[in-house]
Design a protein around this motif. Structure first.
Motif, PDB file in Angstrom:
ATOM      1  N   PHE A 253       0.678  -1.064   0.111  1.00  0.00           N
ATOM      2  CA  PHE A 253      -0.139   0.065   0.002  1.00  0.00           C
ATOM      3  C   PHE A 253       0.796   1.335   0.006  1.00  0.00           C
ATOM      4  O   PHE A 253       0.694   2.080  -0.834  1.00  0.00           O
ATOM      5  CB  PHE A 253      -1.007   0.159   1.335  1.00  0.00           C
ATOM      6  N   TYR A 254       1.921   1.393   0.724  1.00  0.00           N
ATOM      7  CA  TYR A 254       2.893   2.588   0.968  1.00  0.00           C
ATOM      8  C   TYR A 254       3.525   2.826  -0.406  1.00  0.00           C
ATOM      9  O   TYR A 254       3.414   3.775  -0.800  1.00  0.00           O
ATOM     10  CB  TYR A 254       3.664   2.420   2.051  1.00  0.00           C
ATOM     11  N   PHE A 255       4.007   1.734  -0.819  1.00  0.00           N
ATOM     12  CA  PHE A 255       4.632   1.948  -2.239  1.00  0.00           C
ATOM     13  C   PHE A 255       3.698   2.345  -3.451  1.00  0.00           C
ATOM     14  O   PHE A 255       4.128   2.928  -4.617  1.00  0.00           O
ATOM     15  CB  PHE A 255       5.691   1.091  -2.606  1.00  0.00           C
ATOM     16  N   ARG A 256       2.611   1.815  -3.229  1.00  0.00           N
ATOM     17  CA  ARG A 256       1.536   2.356  -4.528  1.00  0.00           C
ATOM     18  C   ARG A 256       0.914   3.363  -4.254  1.00  0.00           C
ATOM     19  O   ARG A 256       0.863   4.399  -5.253  1.00  0.00           O
ATOM     20  CB  ARG A 256       0.672   1.113  -4.278  1.00  0.00           C
ATOM     21  N   PHE A 257       0.873   4.043  -3.062  1.00  0.00           N
ATOM     22  CA  PHE A 257       0.050   5.323  -2.669  1.00  0.00           C
ATOM     23  C   PHE A 257       0.542   6.456  -1.970  1.00  0.00           C
ATOM     24  O   PHE A 257       0.277   7.332  -2.254  1.00  0.00           O
ATOM     25  CB  PHE A 257      -1.259   5.012  -2.056  1.00  0.00           C
ATOM     26  N   LEU A 258       1.530   6.032  -1.128  1.00  0.00           N
ATOM     27  CA  LEU A 258       2.122   6.908  -0.319  1.00  0.00           C
ATOM     28  C   LEU A 258       3.764   7.501  -0.619  1.00  0.00           C
ATOM     29  O   LEU A 258       4.056   8.599  -0.300  1.00  0.00           O
ATOM     30  CB  LEU A 258       2.172   6.455   1.025  1.00  0.00           C
ATOM     31  N   ALA A 259       4.345   6.559  -1.334  1.00  0.00           N
ATOM     32  CA  ALA A 259       5.800   6.748  -1.270  1.00  0.00           C
ATOM     33  C   ALA A 259       6.182   8.097  -2.214  1.00  0.00           C
ATOM     34  O   ALA A 259       7.086   8.988  -1.935  1.00  0.00           O
ATOM     35  CB  ALA A 259       6.637   5.845  -1.932  1.00  0.00           C
ATOM     36  N   THR A 260       5.226   8.400  -3.129  1.00  0.00           N
ATOM     37  CA  THR A 260       5.463   9.206  -4.052  1.00  0.00           C
ATOM     38  C   THR A 260       4.824  10.699  -3.657  1.00  0.00           C
ATOM     39  O   THR A 260       4.702  11.818  -4.629  1.00  0.00           O
ATOM     40  CB  THR A 260       5.034   8.966  -5.598  1.00  0.00           C
ATOM     41  N   ARG A 261       4.132  10.803  -2.624  1.00  0.00           N
ATOM     42  CA  ARG A 261       3.456  11.575  -2.176  1.00  0.00           C
ATOM     43  C   ARG A 261       3.906  12.402  -0.924  1.00  0.00           C
ATOM     44  O   ARG A 261       3.133  13.067  -0.173  1.00  0.00           O
ATOM     45  CB  ARG A 261       1.839  11.393  -1.954  1.00  0.00           C
ATOM     46  N   GLN A 262       5.234  12.188  -0.758  1.00  0.00           N
ATOM     47  CA  GLN A 262       5.794  12.779   0.693  1.00  0.00           C
ATOM     48  C   GLN A 262       5.613  14.547   0.690  1.00  0.00           C
ATOM     49  O   GLN A 262       5.579  15.015   1.611  1.00  0.00           O
ATOM     50  CB  GLN A 262       7.141  12.507   0.915  1.00  0.00           C
ATOM     51  N   HIS A 263       5.664  15.047  -0.652  1.00  0.00           N
ATOM     52  CA  HIS A 263       5.780  16.339  -0.957  1.00  0.00           C
ATOM     53  C   HIS A 263       4.175  17.005  -0.217  1.00  0.00           C
ATOM     54  O   HIS A 263       4.265  18.090   0.215  1.00  0.00           O
ATOM     55  CB  HIS A 263       5.962  17.008  -2.081  1.00  0.00           C
ATOM     56  N   GLN A 264       3.358  16.288  -0.502  1.00  0.00           N
ATOM     57  CA  GLN A 264       1.799  16.579  -0.462  1.00  0.00           C
ATOM     58  C   GLN A 264       1.766  16.532   1.269  1.00  0.00           C
ATOM     59  O   GLN A 264       1.150  17.522   1.665  1.00  0.00           O
ATOM     60  CB  GLN A 264       0.880  15.886  -1.067  1.00  0.00           C
ATOM     61  N   PHE A 265       2.154  15.610   2.029  1.00  0.00           N
ATOM     62  CA  PHE A 265       2.095  15.341   3.389  1.00  0.00           C
ATOM     63  C   PHE A 265       2.930  16.489   4.041  1.00  0.00           C
ATOM     64  O   PHE A 265       2.593  16.878   5.061  1.00  0.00           O
ATOM     65  CB  PHE A 265       2.442  13.985   3.716  1.00  0.00           C
ATOM     66  N   ALA A 266       4.220  16.755   3.152  1.00  0.00           N
ATOM     67  CA  ALA A 266       5.003  17.813   4.054  1.00  0.00           C
ATOM     68  C   ALA A 266       4.259  19.188   4.140  1.00  0.00           C
ATOM     69  O   ALA A 266       4.350  19.901   5.014  1.00  0.00           O
ATOM     70  CB  ALA A 266       6.209  17.999   3.461  1.00  0.00           C
ATOM     71  N   LEU A 267       3.382  19.573   2.852  1.00  0.00           N
ATOM     72  CA  LEU A 267       2.593  20.661   2.910  1.00  0.00           C
ATOM     73  C   LEU A 267       1.341  20.756   3.307  1.00  0.00           C
ATOM     74  O   LEU A 267       0.374  21.529   3.456  1.00  0.00           O
ATOM     75  CB  LEU A 267       2.648  21.057   1.623  1.00  0.00           C
ATOM     76  N   LYS A 268       1.023  19.254   4.139  1.00  0.00           N
ATOM     77  CA  LYS A 268      -0.358  19.007   4.643  1.00  0.00           C
ATOM     78  C   LYS A 268      -1.406  19.059   3.573  1.00  0.00           C
ATOM     79  O   LYS A 268      -2.612  19.771   4.090  1.00  0.00           O
ATOM     80  CB  LYS A 268      -0.533  20.138   5.833  1.00  0.00           C
ATOM     81  N   ILE A 269      -1.104  18.856   2.562  1.00  0.00           N
ATOM     82  CA  ILE A 269      -2.115  18.688   1.461  1.00  0.00           C
ATOM     83  C   ILE A 269      -2.558  17.193   1.427  1.00  0.00           C
ATOM     84  O   ILE A 269      -2.179  16.237   0.778  1.00  0.00           O
ATOM     85  CB  ILE A 269      -1.622  18.919   0.162  1.00  0.00           C
ATOM     86  N   GLN A 270      -3.717  16.896   2.206  1.00  0.00           N
ATOM     87  CA  GLN A 270      -4.126  15.577   2.552  1.00  0.00           C
ATOM     88  C   GLN A 270      -5.137  14.885   1.636  1.00  0.00           C
ATOM     89  O   GLN A 270      -5.315  13.922   1.056  1.00  0.00           O
ATOM     90  CB  GLN A 270      -4.574  15.292   4.009  1.00  0.00           C
ATOM     91  N   ASP A 271      -6.229  16.116   1.355  1.00  0.00           N
ATOM     92  CA  ASP A 271      -7.492  15.698   0.717  1.00  0.00           C
ATOM     93  C   ASP A 271      -7.309  15.323  -0.776  1.00  0.00           C
ATOM     94  O   ASP A 271      -7.884  14.299  -1.161  1.00  0.00           O
ATOM     95  CB  ASP A 271      -8.477  16.869   0.775  1.00  0.00           C
ATOM     96  N   GLN A 272      -5.943  15.861  -1.382  1.00  0.00           N
ATOM     97  CA  GLN A 272      -5.858  15.230  -2.701  1.00  0.00           C
ATOM     98  C   GLN A 272      -5.380  13.722  -2.580  1.00  0.00           C
ATOM     99  O   GLN A 272      -5.880  12.939  -3.529  1.00  0.00           O
ATOM    100  CB  GLN A 272      -4.680  16.226  -3.243  1.00  0.00           C
ATOM    101  N   ALA A 273      -4.601  13.453  -1.608  1.00  0.00           N
ATOM    102  CA  ALA A 273      -4.063  12.259  -1.610  1.00  0.00           C
ATOM    103  C   ALA A 273      -5.218  11.072  -1.193  1.00  0.00           C
ATOM    104  O   ALA A 273      -5.207   9.947  -1.884  1.00  0.00           O
ATOM    105  CB  ALA A 273      -2.709  12.160  -0.628  1.00  0.00           C
ATOM    106  N   LEU A 274      -6.013  11.551  -0.446  1.00  0.00           N
ATOM    107  CA  LEU A 274      -7.191  10.832   0.202  1.00  0.00           C
ATOM    108  C   LEU A 274      -8.084  10.637  -0.873  1.00  0.00           C
ATOM    109  O   LEU A 274      -8.539   9.283  -1.161  1.00  0.00           O
ATOM    110  CB  LEU A 274      -7.704  11.629   1.224  1.00  0.00           C
ATOM    111  N   ALA A 275      -8.477  11.483  -1.941  1.00  0.00           N
ATOM    112  CA  ALA A 275      -9.362  11.208  -2.955  1.00  0.00           C
ATOM    113  C   ALA A 275      -8.601  10.235  -4.134  1.00  0.00           C
ATOM    114  O   ALA A 275      -9.386   9.467  -4.540  1.00  0.00           O
ATOM    115  CB  ALA A 275      -9.464  12.639  -3.381  1.00  0.00           C
ATOM    116  N   GLU A 276      -7.486  10.454  -4.336  1.00  0.00           N
ATOM    117  CA  GLU A 276      -6.634   9.531  -5.117  1.00  0.00           C
ATOM    118  C   GLU A 276      -6.838   8.058  -4.738  1.00  0.00           C
ATOM    119  O   GLU A 276      -7.087   7.037  -5.198  1.00  0.00           O
ATOM    120  CB  GLU A 276      -5.319   9.859  -5.379  1.00  0.00           C
ATOM    121  N   ILE A 277      -6.448   7.956  -3.269  1.00  0.00           N
ATOM    122  CA  ILE A 277      -6.613   6.450  -2.751  1.00  0.00           C
ATOM    123  C   ILE A 277      -8.018   5.988  -2.844  1.00  0.00           C
ATOM    124  O   ILE A 277      -8.131   4.757  -3.372  1.00  0.00           O
ATOM    125  CB  ILE A 277      -6.208   6.522  -1.124  1.00  0.00           C
TER     126      ILE A 277
END
Length: 492
Positions: free
Chosen positions: A319-343
């Motif tokens: 799960f991490y390497f499919r959805f999270l590994a490439t979105r660390q910049h979003q998490f650093a900027l606290k842009i969570q909703d975009q990542a959650l929508a993609e997941i």
């Protein structure tokens, strides 16, 4: 241990009981990946049994510091009211073990050395020293020795390989596996079966991960709070797991990301990562030894088949390497909703491709062993060739029996066409050419089956079809509720 609850592990606790009750010296080896619950298993058994025990856990420090720490634990156990200095230590491991052996004169002792692989890392010859001391001294005492470790490759190398110094000394070896899906209903009673499958697809059966889940929140809320925030423990977990085995994390992370996004062969992985073709197998071998990746072949093909495919075995890493590994910049900027929508957009396909198929294979293996299916397979996996793939395949090569199944994780009921294609088109292409086979068909659908599909299953009972070198032994159709009920009952 999850919170204040200990879930499952009754079989393993029984093995500990048997080793403790057995007469004379016993040597138990316990190993499994980090967070799988080895320490909780030991501590729970100690609490339940009341056994006289000396427990010590190694830490990632110097050889001298480890010996000093163990020495002080042994000395304090033997002399509970006698003070000692902070620099107290026995001079050698043999001396420390001899003092521990002396403790058995007062009665049977359970000696636990947890995270033994930390000792192996800084004192490479310690396995050979322990082997000699076990043969000469400890094997003549009333001792139950338990060595526990998380580094799977190192534990296998030191205990399970024929050349290992401690090979053959252990009277019991336990490879502690993640908890099965069937225990999720007991631990998450407020979640629906669909939600529990989603939780299992993300966190797998790792008790330490289950403990982080708030059952009062939805699955989406748990994803957001536990996984999509910067600097949380779950974000650091993949690097921690890999660090036990490798130093150059970047190439290994790139390979896991490639596999998580559909690359299966060394060439596909090399193409996606940019690594030279000759290097990919080396990295894959390390990941396989660590237990994070496995090469699977079609269960109807020879083991040496060149059509093998690589898969990530650990659900959270997948799960991490499919959805999270490439979105660390979003998490650093606290842009969570975009990542959650993609997941959320891709989670149904992710579950259907991986977790639901795996649960259907587990059901097939357990059902065969319990006589629920007409055949008991020796192996369950999937089957494929250049023209076709079947999701769930159980095979018994001696009795020439096959179980062929399709699994669907869709919001609507599965159609008749799913099973007619399996019977009338795919079966001939995956049944081995040699011999005459009996085939039983199984359909797994999250949302059940249409009336037409049910009617087709009934038709097969009255007029069983046959193929080039196989005959039909029947068909069964299951939905998520039935699979969930069965796996829950069979896991208790």
């Amino acid at each position: 241990m999850i919170g204040n609850r200990f879930v499952g592990r009754e079989q393993e606790l029984g093995l500990f009981d048997a080793q403790w009750r057995a007469a004379g010296p016993r040597f138990l080896v316990l190993y499994g990946r980090r967070r799988v619950g080895k320490t909780s298993l030991i501590s729970t058994w100690l609490e339940r049994s009341g056994a006289r025990a000396l427990y010590w856990v190694a830490s990632p420090t110097s050889a001298a510091a480890q010996l000093r720490s163990f020495s002080q634990v042994v000395y304090e156990f033997a002399n509970p009211n006698v003070p000692f200095g902070s620099d107290f230590t026995y001079s050698t491991w043999e001396q420390a073990w001899r003092e521990a052996a002396n403790l058995t004169r007062a009665g049977r002792l359970f000696l636990v050395i947890d995270e033994f692989t930390y000792l192996l890392e800084v004192t490479p010859g310690i396995a050979g020293q322990l082997q000699n001391f076990w043969d000469q001294v400890l094997s003549k005492t009333d001792l139950l020795l338990c060595l526990s470790g998380s580094h799977l490759g190192m534990m296998k190398h030191e205990f399970l390989s024929y050349q290992a110094p401690l090979y053959g000394r252990a009277t019991m070896q336990i490879h502690l596996q993640p908890l099965p899906f069937g225990l999720t209903r007991d631990y998450f009673p407020s979640y629906s079966a669909v939600d529990r499958v989603a939780i299992y697809a993300i966190f797998g059966g790792i008790p330490a991960y289950w403990e982080r889940i708030d059952p009062n929140q939805s699955v989406s809320q748990n994803i957001k709070t536990q996984l999509l925030t910067p600097n949380n423990l779950m974000q650091a977990e993949p690097a921690l797991l890999l660090h036990d085995f490798v130093s150059d994390l970047h190439n290994y992370a790139a390979i896991l990301t490639a596999i998580a996004n559909g690359a299966r062969t060394p060439k596909e992985i090399a193409d996606l990562t940019g690594l030279p073709n000759v290097q990919a197998p080396k990295y894959l071998g390390v990941l396989a030894e660590a237990g994070f990746v496995e090469r699977r072949v079609s269960v109807t093909a020879p083991t040496a088949s060149r059509t093998g495919r690589h898969h990530i075995t650990d659900p959270y890493l997948r799960f991490y390497f499919r959805f999270l590994a490439t979105r660390q910049h979003q998490f650093a900027l606290k842009i969570q909703d975009q990542a959650l929508a993609e997941i959320s957009r891709h989670l149904i396909d992710f579950i259907g491709t991986y977790t639901w198929e795996e649960l259907c294979r587990e059901w097939t293996l357990r059902a065969g062993a319990r006589g629920v299916l007409p055949f008991m397979p020796d192996e369950v996996g999937s089957a494929w060739n250049r023209t076709v793939q079947v999701d769930v395949v159980g095979i018994n090569t001696i009795h020439k029996t096959l179980i062929l199944g399709e699994s669907k994780w869709t919001l609507e009921a599965a159609s008749r066409k799913v099973m007619t294609e399996l019977v009338e088109e795919k079966a001939d292409r995956v049944v081995p050419e040699q011999g005459s086979w009996r085939v039983f068909f199984v359909g797994f659908s999250r949302s059940g089956w249409t009336d037409a599909a049910q009617a087709y299953a009934a038709e097969l009972q009255d007029r069983p079809p046959a193929g080039r070198n196989w005959t039909c032994a029947g068909m069964r159709l299951l939905d998520l509720t039935q699979v969930d009920d069965d796996l829950t009952a069979w896991s208790e």
